[in-house]
Structure formats: structure tokens, C-alpha cells
Design a protein around this motif. Structure first.
Motif, short mmCIF file in Angstrom:
data_model
loop_
_atom_site.label_atom_id
_atom_site.label_comp_id
_atom_site.label_asym_id
_atom_site.label_seq_id
_atom_site.Cartn_x
_atom_site.Cartn_y
_atom_site.Cartn_z
N PHE A 89 0.84 -1.20 0.00
CA PHE A 89 0.00 0.00 0.00
C PHE A 89 0.87 1.26 0.00
O PHE A 89 0.66 2.19 -0.78
CB PHE A 89 -0.92 0.00 1.22
N LEU A 93 1.39 4.21 -2.89
CA LEU A 93 1.04 5.61 -2.63
C LEU A 93 2.19 6.55 -2.97
O LEU A 93 1.97 7.66 -3.45
CB LEU A 93 0.67 5.75 -1.15
N GLY A 105 2.64 16.68 2.72
CA GLY A 105 1.21 16.51 2.50
C GLY A 105 0.85 15.06 2.20
O GLY A 105 -0.16 14.54 2.68
N ILE A 106 1.71 14.41 1.43
CA ILE A 106 1.47 13.00 1.10
C ILE A 106 1.57 12.16 2.36
O ILE A 106 0.81 11.21 2.57
CB ILE A 106 2.47 12.53 0.03
N GLY A 109 -1.74 12.51 4.53
CA GLY A 109 -2.84 11.73 3.98
C GLY A 109 -2.56 10.24 3.98
O GLY A 109 -3.42 9.42 4.31
N GLY A 110 -1.32 9.89 3.63
CA GLY A 110 -0.96 8.48 3.56
C GLY A 110 -0.99 7.81 4.93
O GLY A 110 -1.48 6.68 5.07
N LEU A 112 -2.72 8.75 7.52
CA LEU A 112 -4.12 8.67 7.97
C LEU A 112 -4.82 7.50 7.30
O LEU A 112 -5.50 6.70 7.97
CB LEU A 112 -4.84 9.98 7.65
N ALA A 113 -4.62 7.37 6.01
CA ALA A 113 -5.23 6.24 5.31
C ALA A 113 -4.69 4.91 5.84
O ALA A 113 -5.43 3.95 6.03
CB ALA A 113 -4.98 6.35 3.80
N LEU A 116 -6.26 4.15 9.17
CA LEU A 116 -7.67 3.75 9.03
C LEU A 116 -7.81 2.35 8.45
O LEU A 116 -8.67 1.57 8.86
CB LEU A 116 -8.40 4.75 8.12
N LEU A 117 -6.96 2.02 7.46
CA LEU A 117 -7.08 0.74 6.78
C LEU A 117 -6.53 -0.41 7.61
O LEU A 117 -7.09 -1.51 7.60
CB LEU A 117 -6.33 0.79 5.46
N ALA A 120 -7.07 0.56 12.47
CA ALA A 120 -8.41 0.74 13.04
C ALA A 120 -9.23 -0.56 13.09
O ALA A 120 -9.86 -0.85 14.11
CB ALA A 120 -9.16 1.83 12.28
N PRO A 121 -9.28 -1.36 12.03
CA PRO A 121 -10.12 -2.57 12.12
C PRO A 121 -9.72 -3.53 13.24
O PRO A 121 -10.60 -3.94 14.02
CB PRO A 121 -9.96 -3.20 10.73
#
Lengths: 529, 186
Positions: A89, A93, A105-106, A109-110, A112-113, A116-117, A120-121
Motif C-alpha cells: 500500500f 502511494l 502533504g502526502i 494523507g498516507g 491517515l489512510a 484507518l485501513l 483501526a479494524p
């Protein structure tokens, strides 16, 4: 007791994932405060959602312990999936040859994604376990007591996760093996809990999370820098309690031996913490400008006394070469302060200072500001080159109070030299540099403050002198010895220098009030602040 | 941000390439790359050139020296002074290159403008072999920079979209679990 152990394991796993998760993302996205904020925020949100869902599930009529078992095992399998997929992943990215000023900036966002991916689960499922365990114990213990015991066990497990991550996982086991073992333990615990005292026939899936360890670590060559015409290779990687360090070596395919080596931290990119060339004391960039510190400090000073200086953010001692080259045969002694002992060890192994420089330098491990309190009161100059993450200046080393403390350890005429990396479009004119300049101007009222832009670089080096003015540029130029790199000429020409009103100093950062972190975030995310 | 840097870097690269060849041409037999190797030598040469009359040769030599030392503010002043003295000068101005007038975020237009410039340059019979050689390297560099800028822009778009996609997946998981608990309660 089984329930309490399950609660402890869930707490241990969740906090391990929170702490190690950021370090796991570090080779791609770094460990700035922005990345930490993403990670902590996502994990907390997942915990909240998981607790709410777990509470509903606990009242749904499902048998609590077998349901908790499924959740533990499911969290373990999700973590195993993350171990396999996170590297691809991140590689998808991030483009190759990304530059530091393009990355912020990347990275936000990266990361955070990624949180979350991949984090978090499993944390969501882990947080669902506690309410089920409370439900399981409530009948015999009462709701309040059951909730207290499960909460205590979970917190104890979390404590183990926090301290274990720093003192065991990072230095001894490594991040991926630790998380694989955690995932395997979760799957095994789920199987055991589901078997409820019977012989467990379903422990084999606990081996599944270990499978990703068979593949090479995708983080090893993440963001590997490239130089034209040279091959690059990672020679050593070290996970320390403070950061991820790696030594990158550049070679000419047509010639033996290394051309240069870099010590990089975390996401690396085109930035280095230290740079070493085998045949030259001049590492280049801002390091070369530290050679001006003795030029400024010794202007008007007695020529026969030994020179004494400290270097905060010593790392591999890259600043020693330029300083020693200018001091020539003069007697000098230095103290280098470095927070991370691994940086010093890697420096001695791969980016060594000359034997003469090493013999004159004492290295102190610790925080720069704390160590400075033990410094003598009459230093000739003090070099400061300290970064907490790739571009984050430690807040306590950028305040008016710190500059006053530094000044107190300089003799009259002594000089403080600071390296400042900057992404501000108008180099060195963002809030960060202006705030630091404001602190220096206020801390060195009777002396001089001068900013030099580093040729071909993002950096500026600022000099402040105690109680005496800095030598005029033409007088400084006249004292430069032969053999210094030509970029030093560029750095002392008037167009590259600012002083007086042209410094445009801003409001200083203070120990108890500072917008430095926000200013850095704004500047590196793509605009001046 | 990447586009803005690309445009300014492209303008600089064209200016540098053309000015280096211009300087080499004007300095005649002198080696245009004979910038002193050390700081003291460079500073002495800087003082010597500043004291001399400001003509095209002098400004060309000053530009070479300042650029080699990384004194970019001085180098920009030299360029400005050269433009005033020699308006018919280096190829960037001759061809009316307008990269600096473009929207920096529009890579396709930047690429189109760069291609237009390079086509006109290639068709011009007055361009010297030395200038062609200088710009050949520039073309490859420009192509690589454009490709990098486009890759960074694409990564930025992915990085902005990825959290929303991840959040959607996570919400899906939460809703699925919620539905299951409601079904069990029901």
C-alpha cells in the motif's frame, strides 16, 4: 481468570499497535507530530466505536466468551493481513525520488489512510472484547466489580504494551516480528477461549500471522535516495527508541569503495542526518557553514588559548570536519551531545570522524538542553543541529529561554550557530525561522545576529555573537583560509546574507507558549505561515 | 507546489544553459569553467570582477562565478544586468520562452510550452552546435522533471483520496457489525 487474561491481551495488543504502528509507518511517512496525531486519533476513535459496538453485542444474547474469542481471533487475522499489505500500500502511494518538501502533504494523507485501513479494524474488534467480558463476569461478580476488574486487566495489558514496545519490541525483536507474534497470540487466544477448557483443535491458524515474516521487509528500501550515476545500498538499519536509522552507501559502479554515506532517519527521502565522504572533511551543505563559527568566534580573540566548543545534535560528528579544517593546528576540545546512542554507534562504524577529531571529542548521550546546563561558562562557540523528526525542530531548543541559557555558556565574543531546515517558499522567511530569529535577537541584544543562506539547499545557518558584533562580511572573507569549498564563498556574499532589519525577526517562541509545531506543519504542507 | 517549483526550475535551467554557452562564447579563449576551486579564490575573483567595468564579458564571468558558488541572488542580479546590456542575447530570450507565464499547476500546458520552445529551437538554423548540445541535456532533464512533477501530483491526489476511501471501508465494517448486533437483539 480466562476473561481477565483475554482483557489484558486485548489491551496489550491495542497499545502495541498504537505505539508500534507509527514506527511501522515511519519508513514511508516519518514520525512527525502530524503522523502521531493521525495514529492516536484513529486508534482512539476505533476504541470508542468498538466499545459502543461491544456493549450492544453484549446485550444481544450471544454467548459472550465465544463471541469474544471470535473477535480476538478476527483481530489477529486482520493484523496478519495488515502485515502483508501495508508495505505494498505504501509503495503504491509514494512515487520514487520524492523530495522532503514534496512529502509532507502526502505523508499526512498516507499515514491517515494507513491507520484507518490497517490499524483501526483490529483495534475496533479488540475494543469490542471488554464489554463482552464484563457481561460474562457480571452474573457472578456484579456489573460494577466485573467492569472494574476487566478495565484494570485491560489497562495492565496496555501498560505492558507501551513499555514492551519501547524496551523490548523495538531494540530486540523488531516491529514486524513483534506484531506478527501479537497477531499469532490473538488468534491462539481466540482459539483457546472458544474451546473453553476443552482440547483446542484449532490452534493451527495461529501460525498464519507469522507467514508475512517469510517475505523480505518492504520497509528496508523505502524511499531509497538516488544520486546521478551512483548505486545506492542500505548497509544497516537500526530501530531505536527515538527513531528508525539507516546507513545508505553510494557507490560508483566503475570504482571501488564508497563515494559517500548518509545516515538517514525514518522516511529518509533526499534528506540526511549526517553525511560522510571518505576523502574529505567537508560533508557539504549546511555542515560546511559551521566552519564560520570559529571564524566569527575567534575574531579578536587571543590566538594561543585552546578552543572549546559544544555541538548539540552531534549524531555522527559531521560538523567536526569543517570546524577542524578551519582551526588547523590550533588546540581544540569539543563535547558532542546526542540523544540517540545508536546514531553515535552507527557513526563510529560507518561515518567515522578522523582519529584526531575523535580523540579531541567527548560524546555525551542525553538531551541537548539538559546537558548544556553542565557546560562550562566560557565556550568559544556552540553548534546546534537538532531535529526530532525529519523537519521538526525540538520545541525546547527553539525558545527564547533556551537561547538565553546558551548565551550564558558563551564567553564574551562567543558564538551560537544554528542550522535551520526550511520549506518556506521564500527560503528562511516563514514563521519558523522568523520566530527563532526573534528569540536570538532578543537573547543576544548587545551582539550581532546574522543569517546565511546555504547554497543549493533548503537550509539557513544563523550565527549570534555574545556582546560583540559579528565581523563584517568583507573582513570575514579576508580571514578565510585557503582550501575551503567554494560554496562557502557563495554563503558569505551579501546576497546570501541577512542581518539587522533585513532579518525581519518575528515573535519569539517561548517555553510555555509556542506555535512552532503548527508553523512547521503549515510550512511543510505547502505554504508559508 | 511541485508545479511551481518545476516552472521556476525550468526557467532557471534554460537561463543557466543558455547563459553558460553565451558566457563561453563571449569569453572566447578563456575557459568558462575556470572558477577557482576554493572559497578564498572565489572571493578574490568576485572582488576583482566587481572592481572591473561592467560589460558583457564581465557580467558573464560574474554569472559563472556566482552560480558555481551558489550565490544565486548575485547570479540573478548578473542575469538582470546582462538582459539590460544584451537584449538580443541568449536563446531563452531570443525564442520568447514564456514558461514563467504559465499556470504552474497545469503540467500539460507546461509540457506543451516546453515542446513548442524546443521545436522552434531545433528548427532555427542560427543555433550553434554548442547551444544544441547544451539544450539536448536540458530536454532530457525537463522531461524527467515533468514526469516527476506529474508523479508527485498523482501521489498527492491518492494521498488526499485514500483516507476517505479507508474511512468508507471502516464505516462499512462498523455498519455491518451494528446490523449483526441489531439482528441478534431482534
Amino acid at each position: 481468570m480466562t476473561a481477565l487474561l483475554a482483557a489484558a491481551l486485548a489491551g496489550f495488543a491495542a497499545l502495541s499497535l498504537e505505539i508500534l504502528g507509527v514506527r511501522w509507518l515511519a519508513p514511508w511517512f516519518g514520525t512527525t507530530s502530524l503522523v502521531w496525531t493521525n495514529q492516536i486519533g484513529v486508534v482512539l476513535a476505533a476504541m470508542a466505536a468498538g466499545a459502543a459496538l461491544g456493549g450492544r453485542l453484549a446485550r444481544s444474547g450471544r454467548p459472550p466468551l465465544p463471541t469474544a474469542a471470535v473477535l480476538l481471533g478476527g483481530a489477529g487475522l486482520l493484523l496478519a493481513l495488515a502485515l502483508a499489505l501495508l508495505g505494498p500500500f505504501c509503495a503504491w502511494l509514494l512515487p520514487p525520488d520524492l523530495r522532503l518538501e514534496e512529502a509532507a502533504g502526502i505523508a499526512v494523507g498516507g499515514s491517515l489512510a494507513g491507520a484507518l485501513l490497517f490499524f483501526a479494524p483490529p483495534v475496533l474488534l479488540l475494543a469490542m472484547v471488554a464489554p463482552l467480558l464484563v457481561e460474562a463476569r457480571s452474573a457472578a461478580r456484579g456489573a460494577g466489580r466485573a467492569a472494574g476488574e476487566v478495565s484494570a486487566a485491560g489497562t495492565a495489558g496496555s501498560l505492558l504494551g507501551v513499555f514492551g514496545s519501547t524496551y523490548l519490541a523495538l531494540p530486540v525483536l523488531g516491529i514486524r516480528p513483534t506484531l506478527a507474534l501479537v497477531a499469532a497470540a490473538l488468534v491462539l487466544a481466540g482459539a483457546l477461549l472458544a474451546s473453553a477448557g476443552r482440547r483446542c483443535r484449532r490452534a493451527a491458524p495461529a501460525l498464519l500471522p507469522l507467514l508475512p515474516l517469510l517475505a523480505p521487509d518492504p520497509a528496508a528500501n523505502a524511499n531509497l535516495p538516488a544520486l546521478p550515476g551512483l548505486e545506492s545500498e542500505v548497509r544497516e538499519v537500526r530501530e531505536t527508541p527515538y527513531q528508525r536509522l539507516r546507513v545508505v552507501e553510494f557507490r560508483d559502479p566503475a570504482a571501488p569503495g564508497p563515494v559517500e554515506r548518509w545516515l538517514q532517519m525514518n522516511e529518509g527521502l533526499d534528506s540526511y542526518q549526517s553525511r560522510w565522504l571518505p576523502d574529505s572533511p567537508w560533508p557539504g551543505g549546511y555542515y560546511d557553514l559551521f566552519a564560520l563559527a570559529p571564524c566569527y568566534a575567534l575574531d579578536g580573540a587571543a590566538a594561543d588559548r585552546p578552543v572549546r566548543f559544544w555541538s548539540i545534535g552531534h549524531a555522527c560528528g559531521a560538523a567536526l570536519g569543517p570546524v577542524a579544517a578551519v582551526l588547523g593546528g590550533r588546540d581544540w576540545r569539543a563535547v558532542g551531545v546526542e540523544l540517540d546512542p545508536a546514531a553515535v554507534e552507527l557513526g563510529r562504524k560507518w561515518l567515522p570522524a578522523t582519529a584526531a577529531a575523535a580523540a579531541r571529542t567527548e560524546v555525551v548521550i542525553g538531551d541537548g538542553r539538559v546537558a548544556l546546563r553542565g557546560a562550562p561558562p566560557d565556550l568559544d562557540f556552540l553548534l546546534v543541529d537538532a531535529y526530532a523528526a525529519q523537519f521538526e525542530i525540538p520545541g525546547h531548543l527553539a525558545t527564547l529561554e533556551f537561547f538565553r541559557e546558551a548565551r550564558a555558556h558563551l564567553r564574551p565574543g562567543g558564538v551560537l550557530a544554528l542550522n535551520l531546515g526550511t520549506a518556506a517558499r521564500r527560503a528562511g522567511r516563514g514563521r519558523t525561522v522568523r520566530g527563532i530569529l526573534g528569540g536570538l535577537v532578543e537573547a543576544f541584544p548587545a551582539g550581532g545576529v546574522r543569517l546565511h543562506e546555504v547554497p543549493f539547499a533548503r537550509n539557513v545557518v544563523v550565527f549570534a555573537r555574545r556582546e560583540r558584533p559579528l565581523a563584517p562580511l568583507d573582513a570575514l572573507a579576508a580571514t578565510l583560509p585557503g582550501g575551503l569549498p567554494r560554496e562557502l564563498a557563495g554563503a558569505v556574499l551579501p546576497g546570501q546574507v541577512r542581518e539587522g532589519p533585513a532579518l525581519d525577526p518575528g515573535r519569539p517562541f517561548l517555553d510555555d507558549r509556542s506555535d512552532l509545531a503548527l508553523a512547521l506543519a503549515r510550512e511543510w504542507l505547502g505554504g508559508d505561515s | 507546489m511541485a508545479g511551481r517549483r518545476l516552472v521556476s526550475a525550468a526557467v532557471r535551467a534554460v537561463a543557466v544553459a543558455s547563459l553558460l554557452m553565451f558566457a563561453a562564447d563571449r569569453l572566447g579563449a578563456q575557459d568558462p569553467w575556470a572558477v577557482p576551486v576554493d572559497a578564498a579564490g572565489c572571493l578574490a575573483r568576485h572582488a576583482e570582477l566587481r572592481a572591473a567595468p561592467e560589460d558583457e564579458n564581465n557580467l558573464a564571468a560574474r554569472f559563472l562565478l556566482h552560480f558555481a558558488c551558489g550565490a544565486l541572488a548575485e547570479a540573478r542580479s548578473d542575469v538582470a544586468a546582462l538582459r539590460r546590456l544584451a537584449p538580443e542575447g541568449p536563446l531563452g530570450w531570443r525564442f520568447g520562452l514564456r514558461l514563467d507565464a504559465l499556470d504552474p499547476s497545469r503540467h500539460r500546458r507546461t509540457r506543451a510550452e516546453a515542446e513548442r520552445f524546443l521545436r522552434r529551437f531545433a528548427d532555427d538554423p542560427t543555433v550553434s552546435p554548442a547551444e544544441r548540445q547544451a539544450v539536448a541535456g536540458l530536454r532530457d532533464w525537463l522531461a524527467a522533471e515533468l514526469e516527476h512533477a506529474e508523479a508527485v501530483a498523482a501521489a498527492g491526489r491518492r494521498a488526499r483520496a485514500a483516507p476517505f476511501a479507508a474511512l468508507a471501508l471502516l464505516l462499512g465494517l462498523v455498519l455491518l457489525l451494528l446490523a449483526r448486533t441489531r439482528a441478534d437483539e431482534g
